[in-house]
Design a protein around this motif. Structure first.
Motif, PDB file in Angstrom:
ATOM      1  N   UNK A 131     -10.356   5.600   1.015  1.00 49.37           N
ATOM      2  CA  UNK A 131      -9.706   4.310   1.200  1.00 49.37           C
ATOM      3  C   UNK A 131      -9.472   3.685  -0.176  1.00 49.37           C
ATOM      4  N   UNK A 132      -8.212   3.328  -0.453  1.00 49.70           N
ATOM      5  CA  UNK A 132      -7.867   2.666  -1.697  1.00 49.70           C
ATOM      6  C   UNK A 132      -7.516   1.220  -1.410  1.00 49.70           C
ATOM      7  N   UNK A 133      -8.043   0.316  -2.218  1.00 49.83           N
ATOM      8  CA  UNK A 133      -7.805  -1.112  -2.066  1.00 49.83           C
ATOM      9  C   UNK A 133      -7.308  -1.643  -3.405  1.00 49.83           C
ATOM     10  N   UNK A 134      -6.160  -2.319  -3.379  1.00 52.04           N
ATOM     11  CA  UNK A 134      -5.545  -2.736  -4.646  1.00 52.04           C
ATOM     12  C   UNK A 134      -4.733  -4.005  -4.468  1.00 52.04           C
ATOM     13  N   UNK A 135      -4.940  -4.979  -5.363  1.00 53.88           N
ATOM     14  CA  UNK A 135      -4.118  -6.170  -5.386  1.00 53.88           C
ATOM     15  C   UNK A 135      -2.810  -5.918  -6.100  1.00 53.88           C
ATOM     16  N   UNK A 136      -1.711  -6.461  -5.567  1.00 52.22           N
ATOM     17  CA  UNK A 136      -0.424  -6.232  -6.233  1.00 52.22           C
ATOM     18  C   UNK A 136      -0.210  -7.166  -7.424  1.00 52.22           C
ATOM     19  N   UNK A 137      -1.166  -8.089  -7.685  1.00 45.87           N
ATOM     20  CA  UNK A 137      -1.117  -8.929  -8.881  1.00 45.87           C
ATOM     21  C   UNK A 137      -2.100  -8.453  -9.947  1.00 45.87           C
ATOM     22  N   UNK A 138      -2.594  -7.242  -9.801  1.00 41.69           N
ATOM     23  CA  UNK A 138      -3.532  -6.662 -10.766  1.00 41.69           C
ATOM     24  C   UNK A 138      -2.760  -6.207 -11.997  1.00 41.69           C
ATOM     25  N   UNK A 139      -2.962  -6.881 -13.132  1.00 45.39           N
ATOM     26  CA  UNK A 139      -2.290  -6.505 -14.385  1.00 45.39           C
ATOM     27  C   UNK A 139      -3.208  -5.702 -15.294  1.00 45.39           C
ATOM     28  N   UNK A 140      -4.450  -5.459 -14.861  1.00 42.21           N
ATOM     29  CA  UNK A 140      -5.397  -4.679 -15.659  1.00 42.21           C
ATOM     30  C   UNK A 140      -5.239  -3.192 -15.382  1.00 42.21           C
ATOM     31  N   UNK A 141      -5.215  -2.823 -14.112  1.00 45.99           N
ATOM     32  CA  UNK A 141      -5.024  -1.435 -13.671  1.00 45.99           C
ATOM     33  C   UNK A 141      -3.955  -1.488 -12.591  1.00 45.99           C
ATOM     34  N   UNK A 142      -2.723  -1.194 -12.961  1.00 45.21           N
ATOM     35  CA  UNK A 142      -1.581  -1.485 -12.100  1.00 45.21           C
ATOM     36  C   UNK A 142      -1.492  -0.654 -10.832  1.00 45.21           C
ATOM     37  N   UNK A 143      -0.996  -1.284  -9.791  1.00 48.55           N
ATOM     38  CA  UNK A 143      -0.827  -0.654  -8.483  1.00 48.55           C
ATOM     39  C   UNK A 143       0.063   0.578  -8.551  1.00 48.55           C
ATOM     40  N   UNK A 144       1.262   0.428  -9.106  1.00 47.25           N
ATOM     41  CA  UNK A 144       2.223   1.523  -9.106  1.00 47.25           C
ATOM     42  C   UNK A 144       1.809   2.667 -10.017  1.00 47.25           C
ATOM     43  N   UNK A 145       1.083   2.368 -11.083  1.00 45.81           N
ATOM     44  CA  UNK A 145       0.660   3.413 -12.020  1.00 45.81           C
ATOM     45  C   UNK A 145      -0.494   4.222 -11.440  1.00 45.81           C
ATOM     46  N   UNK A 146      -1.409   3.565 -10.744  1.00 47.99           N
ATOM     47  CA  UNK A 146      -2.649   4.219 -10.332  1.00 47.99           C
ATOM     48  C   UNK A 146      -2.712   4.488  -8.830  1.00 47.99           C
ATOM     49  N   UNK A 147      -2.810   3.463  -8.027  1.00 45.43           N
ATOM     50  CA  UNK A 147      -3.137   3.678  -6.611  1.00 45.43           C
ATOM     51  C   UNK A 147      -2.035   4.364  -5.819  1.00 45.43           C
ATOM     52  N   UNK A 148      -0.780   4.011  -6.099  1.00 40.31           N
ATOM     53  CA  UNK A 148       0.311   4.599  -5.317  1.00 40.31           C
ATOM     54  C   UNK A 148       0.359   6.119  -5.485  1.00 40.31           C
ATOM     55  N   UNK A 149       0.413   6.661  -6.719  1.00 37.65           N
ATOM     56  CA  UNK A 149       0.424   8.128  -6.817  1.00 37.65           C
ATOM     57  C   UNK A 149      -0.863   8.774  -6.330  1.00 37.65           C
ATOM     58  N   UNK A 150      -1.998   8.124  -6.565  1.00 43.17           N
ATOM     59  CA  UNK A 150      -3.261   8.709  -6.118  1.00 43.17           C
ATOM     60  C   UNK A 150      -3.308   8.816  -4.601  1.00 43.17           C
ATOM     61  N   UNK A 151      -2.802   7.811  -3.918  1.00 43.73           N
ATOM     62  CA  UNK A 151      -2.804   7.834  -2.451  1.00 43.73           C
ATOM     63  C   UNK A 151      -1.937   8.960  -1.909  1.00 43.73           C
ATOM     64  N   UNK A 152      -0.953   9.384  -2.687  1.00 42.44           N
ATOM     65  CA  UNK A 152      -0.081  10.485  -2.266  1.00 42.44           C
ATOM     66  C   UNK A 152      -0.672  11.843  -2.609  1.00 42.44           C
ATOM     67  N   UNK A 153      -1.530  11.895  -3.615  1.00 38.10           N
ATOM     68  CA  UNK A 153      -2.090  13.173  -4.066  1.00 38.10           C
ATOM     69  C   UNK A 153      -3.320  13.598  -3.269  1.00 38.10           C
ATOM     70  N   UNK A 154      -4.038  12.639  -2.699  1.00 33.48           N
ATOM     71  CA  UNK A 154      -5.253  12.959  -1.942  1.00 33.48           C
ATOM     72  C   UNK A 154      -4.902  13.034  -0.460  1.00 33.48           C
ATOM     73  N   UNK A 155      -5.098  14.167   0.170  1.00 35.49           N
ATOM     74  CA  UNK A 155      -4.733  14.299   1.588  1.00 35.49           C
ATOM     75  C   UNK A 155      -5.437  13.261   2.455  1.00 35.49           C
ATOM     76  N   UNK A 156      -4.665  12.540   3.259  1.00 41.24           N
ATOM     77  CA  UNK A 156      -5.222  11.584   4.199  1.00 41.24           C
ATOM     78  C   UNK A 156      -5.685  10.275   3.599  1.00 41.24           C
TER      79      UNK A 156
END
Length: 306
Positions: free
Chosen positions: A246-271
Motif C-alpha cells: 500500500x502506497x500513501x502519498x500527498x499530492x502537495x508533497x514537494x520533498x519526495x514527489x508523487x509523480x517521480x516516486x509513488x506513481x512509477x513504483x505502484x506500476x512496477x510492484x504487482x498488485x
C-alpha cells in the motif's frame, strides 16, 4: 550479514556521558542486540506485528508522538531508531546503506519475535522498507510506503549534505550543532509539514537536537548521499515482490514527489495500491493519520493477518 546474538534488552545505552540533547531527550524504549550491534526500539500493544521506520533527520519519536499509542490497540507496534540516528549506533564510518539498515532492523524484529511483520516506512524509511522486502522477503508480510523515496530523481546532492558528509564536516558539523537556533529548527520542521501546520506539541516531542549532534549530522548526510544509487540498485527487483503493498502519498508533497516516486513504483510492484491524498504534504503520517491507519489495515487484511 548481521547475525542475531542473544542479549536481553537494556533500559538505556551504556556508553559514555550523555550529550545535552541525550539528557533532554533520553531513550524512550529498550535495546536489543543483533550481531553485537544495539538497536533502540519502542514496543507497545498486541496483535499482528507492525514495524515503523522513520525518515531522514529523525528518530522513533516521530512515531511515539501519537502513532504508537493510537495503533497499539490492534497491533503489536515496534518502532526502531535507524542506525546513527536516535539511540541506535551507526553501523560503520561510511554511512549505513538502505540494505544494511534493512538487514539490521529485520534481524532485530526477528530477535523480538516479530517474524513476518507489516513494515511501514516513511520517506527515507520507505526505501529501507523496500530493501527489507527485496532482500528478506521471508521476514515481511506486507509493506506500507508513506511518502516513500522509491525511485531515482534528477539533480545532485544538495550543498548542505555535501558539506556535512565530506572532509570539512569534522569542523562544520560541531559548528552547525552549536549554532543551530530554535528558529531554524522550527522552520525546518514547518517545511517538512507544509502546507499543513505542525501539530501542537510535536516540535517539543520530536527531539530535533538529537539529529543535530555532530555524529548524527554526518551519518544522516552520508545516508542521504548514497540513497539515489542504492534505490537504483533495488528498483529492478520491484516486479519480483510478491506481497501486499500500500502506497500513501500527498499530492502537495514537494520533498519526495508523487509523480517521480509513488506513481512509477505502484506500476512496477504487482498488485500495489496507491492512495493519493489531495492537498497533503510530506508528513502524511501525521496530516493524514486516519488514511495511514486505513492503509495499514488494508495491508494487514490482504496479508491474512486481520
Amino acid at each position: 550479514m548481521l547475525a542475531v546474538a542473544a542479549c536481553a534488552p537494556a533500559s538505556r545505552p551504556s556508553t559514555g556521558t550523555p550529550s545535552p540533547a541525550e539528557a533532554t531527550y533520553p531513550p524512550e524504549g529498550r535495546f536489543v542486540e543483533v550481531g553485537g550491534h544495539r538497536v533502540h526500539y519502542v514496543e507497545k500493544g498486541s496483535g499482528p506485528a507492525l514495524v515503523l521506520i522513520h525518515g531522514a533527520s529523525g528518530n522513533l519519536r516521530d512515531w511515539t508522538f501519537d502513532a504508537v499509542d493510537r495503533l497499539s490497540g490492534r497491533y503489536r507496534v515496534i518502532a526502531f531508531d535507524r542506525p546513527g540516528l536516535g539511540f541506535t549506533p551507526r553501523i560503520d564510518n561510511d554511512g549505513a546503506s538502505i540494505r544494511e539498515q534493512a538487514a539490521l532492523l529485520s534481524a532485530a524484529a526477528l530477535r523480538l519475535g516479530a517474524e513476518r511483520p507489516v513494515v511501514l516506512g516513511h520517506s527515507y524509511g520507505g526505501a529501507v522498507a523496500l530493501a527489507w522486502a527485496v532482500d528478506h522477503p521471508e521476514r515481511v508480510s506486507a509493506l506500507v510506503l508513506v511518502s516513500a523515496a522509491s525511485q531515482r530523481w534528477d539533480g545532485g546532492l544538495p550543498f548542505f549534505y555535501r558539506l556535512t558528509s565530506g572532509p570539512l564536516g569534522a569542523v562544520a558539523n560541531p559548528a552547525i550543532s552549536a549554532l543551530a537556533g530554535e528558529d531554524r529548527v522550527q522552520q525546518a520542521i514547518a517545511g517538512v509539514f507544509a502546507p499543513q501546520p505542525v501539530p501542537p506539541g510535536y516540535a517539543e516531542h520530536i527531539g530535533a537536537d538529537l539529529a543535530l549532534r555532530p555524529e548524527s549530522l554526518r551519518e544522516n548526510a552520508l545516508q542521504r548521499a548514497g540513497l539515489k544509487a542504492e534505490i537504483a540498485a533495488i528498483v529492478p527487483r520491484y516486479p519480483q515482490l510478491d506481497l501486499p503493498v500500500e502506497l500513501l502519498r500527498g499530492d502537495a508533497d514537494t520533498t519526495v514527489g508523487l509523480q517521480i516516486h509513488s506513481v512509477p513504483t505502484s506500476r512496477q510492484i504487482p498488485g500495489a495500491r496507491l492512495t493519493v491524498l489531495p492537498g497533503i504534504g510530506h508528513a502524511a503520517q501525521h496530516a493524514a493519520a486516519p488514511q495511514m491507519d486505513a492503509a495499514i489495515d488494508r495491508a494487514a487484511a490482504r496479508a491474512g493477518l486481520r
